[in-house]
Scaffold this active site. Structure first.
Site, PDB file in Angstrom:
ATOM      1  N   HIS A 115      43.704  48.608  93.618  1.00 15.88           N
ATOM      2  CA  HIS A 115      42.331  48.857  93.202  1.00 15.88           C
ATOM      3  C   HIS A 115      42.238  50.133  92.399  1.00 15.88           C
ATOM      4  O   HIS A 115      43.144  50.974  92.387  1.00 15.88           O
ATOM      5  CB  HIS A 115      41.425  48.948  94.427  1.00 15.88           C
ATOM      6  CG  HIS A 115      41.641  50.174  95.265  1.00 15.88           C
ATOM      7  ND1 HIS A 115      40.917  51.330  95.087  1.00 15.88           N
ATOM      8  CD2 HIS A 115      42.517  50.430  96.271  1.00 15.88           C
ATOM      9  CE1 HIS A 115      41.318  52.238  95.954  1.00 15.88           C
ATOM     10  NE2 HIS A 115      42.298  51.723  96.683  1.00 15.88           N
ATOM     11  N   CYS A 116      41.083  50.307  91.737  1.00 14.01           N
ATOM     12  CA  CYS A 116      40.709  51.577  91.116  1.00 14.01           C
ATOM     13  C   CYS A 116      39.312  51.904  91.621  1.00 14.01           C
ATOM     14  O   CYS A 116      39.028  51.699  92.799  1.00 14.01           O
ATOM     15  CB  CYS A 116      40.828  51.531  89.597  1.00 14.01           C
ATOM     16  SG  CYS A 116      40.019  50.122  88.812  1.00 14.01           S
ATOM     17  N   THR A 117      38.425  52.393  90.784  1.00 16.34           N
ATOM     18  CA  THR A 117      37.071  52.678  91.249  1.00 16.34           C
ATOM     19  C   THR A 117      36.197  51.427  91.214  1.00 16.34           C
ATOM     20  O   THR A 117      35.612  51.030  92.214  1.00 16.34           O
ATOM     21  CB  THR A 117      36.433  53.810  90.417  1.00 16.34           C
ATOM     22  OG1 THR A 117      37.107  55.034  90.714  1.00 16.34           O
ATOM     23  CG2 THR A 117      34.956  53.980  90.769  1.00 16.34           C
TER      24      THR A 117
END
Length: 251
Positions: free
Chosen positions: A148-150
């Site tokens: 994931h990222c943001t």
């Protein structure tokens, strides 16, 4: 096209955004991407106790976090029993927009799209060592993982596209999976990012042009996805066979 069903995704982790299983696509030699092995998501920093319990019960052993240092510190999401692997790619596009505004220039929608395309070209070029580590981890730790990222849409979306490409999923199916972000992503009140509405609408969405820019850079700089995977990603024939054995099954 051979797109897996995502009908129950909003109920899987209701307090997360853009969380989904990459399984179900048809890949190399007609084999199907395994369910329950690789998930993609947003920041996972706002999970309810019930969703946290659900996540812990999914058999995940690792969480790959593409966020930059400040993002990770602002929304920590350590989960008991799940090892974190930080593979940081610092965000730049919001900062570039704010710099333009600071200079007295409000970007147009077309300019915002161009900035996003530049960002994706950066994933291909400057981000290559990070994504190579992503693939190496998938092979060395053959257990369920979430990355994931943001927002779970750009750094994560590019990683998902590369992974599905390495598994032999058709390009149209890769794009369709990528565009599911526009259906499942919700802007998080926990994430502070400001700018003109017409610009933020571009930055908080995905468009085919963004991913097209990445694949065009792969073609222009490396001679196509196969060479990019074998070169910068470190996926030679042996590694590709390993990856496919881990993540593909008979359809």
């Amino acid at each position: 096209m051979t797109t897996p069903s995502h009908a129950d995704l909003p109920r899987l982790l209701p307090s997360a955004s853009n969380f989904r299983d990459l399984g179900g696509h048809i890949g190399h030699d007609g084999q199907r991407v395994r369910h329950g092995r690789v998930y993609r998501s947003d920041h996972l920093g706002g999970l309810t106790p019930a969703d946290l319990q659900t996540l812990q019960g999914m058999g995940l052993t690792h969480r790959i976090d593409f966020r930059g240092a400040a993002e990770s510190a602002a929304l920590p999401c350590e989960v008991a029993g799940i090892t974190t692997l930080p593979l940081s790619i610092e965000p730049t596009v919001v900062q570039r927009v704010q710099a333009l505004i600071g200079e007295g220039t409000v970007p147009t929608e077309a300019q915002a799209v161009a900035l996003m395309c530049d960002t994706y070209r950066g994933f291909v070029r400057e981000g290559a060592p990070v994504y190579a580590r992503f693939f190496r981890h998938l092979i060395e730790q053959p257990t369920p993982v979430v990355f994931h990222c943001t927002a779970g849409k750009d750094r994560t979306g590019y990683a998902a596209a590369l992974l599905l490409g390495a598994l032999g999923v058709a390009h149209d199916d890769i794009v369709q999976d990528y565009l599911l972000t526009n259906q499942y992503f919700r802007r998080s009140p926990l994430v502070q990012a400001r700018g003109p509405a017409h610009v933020m609408d571009v930055l908080w969405s995905v468009q085919p042009a963004f991913l097209d820019a990445a694949f065009a850079a792969i073609d222009e700089d490396f001679g196509g996805l196969a060479r990019y995977l074998e070169g910068p990603m470190g996926l030679g024939p042996h590694e590709q066979t390993q990856l496919r054995a881990l993540l593909l099954e008979e359809a």
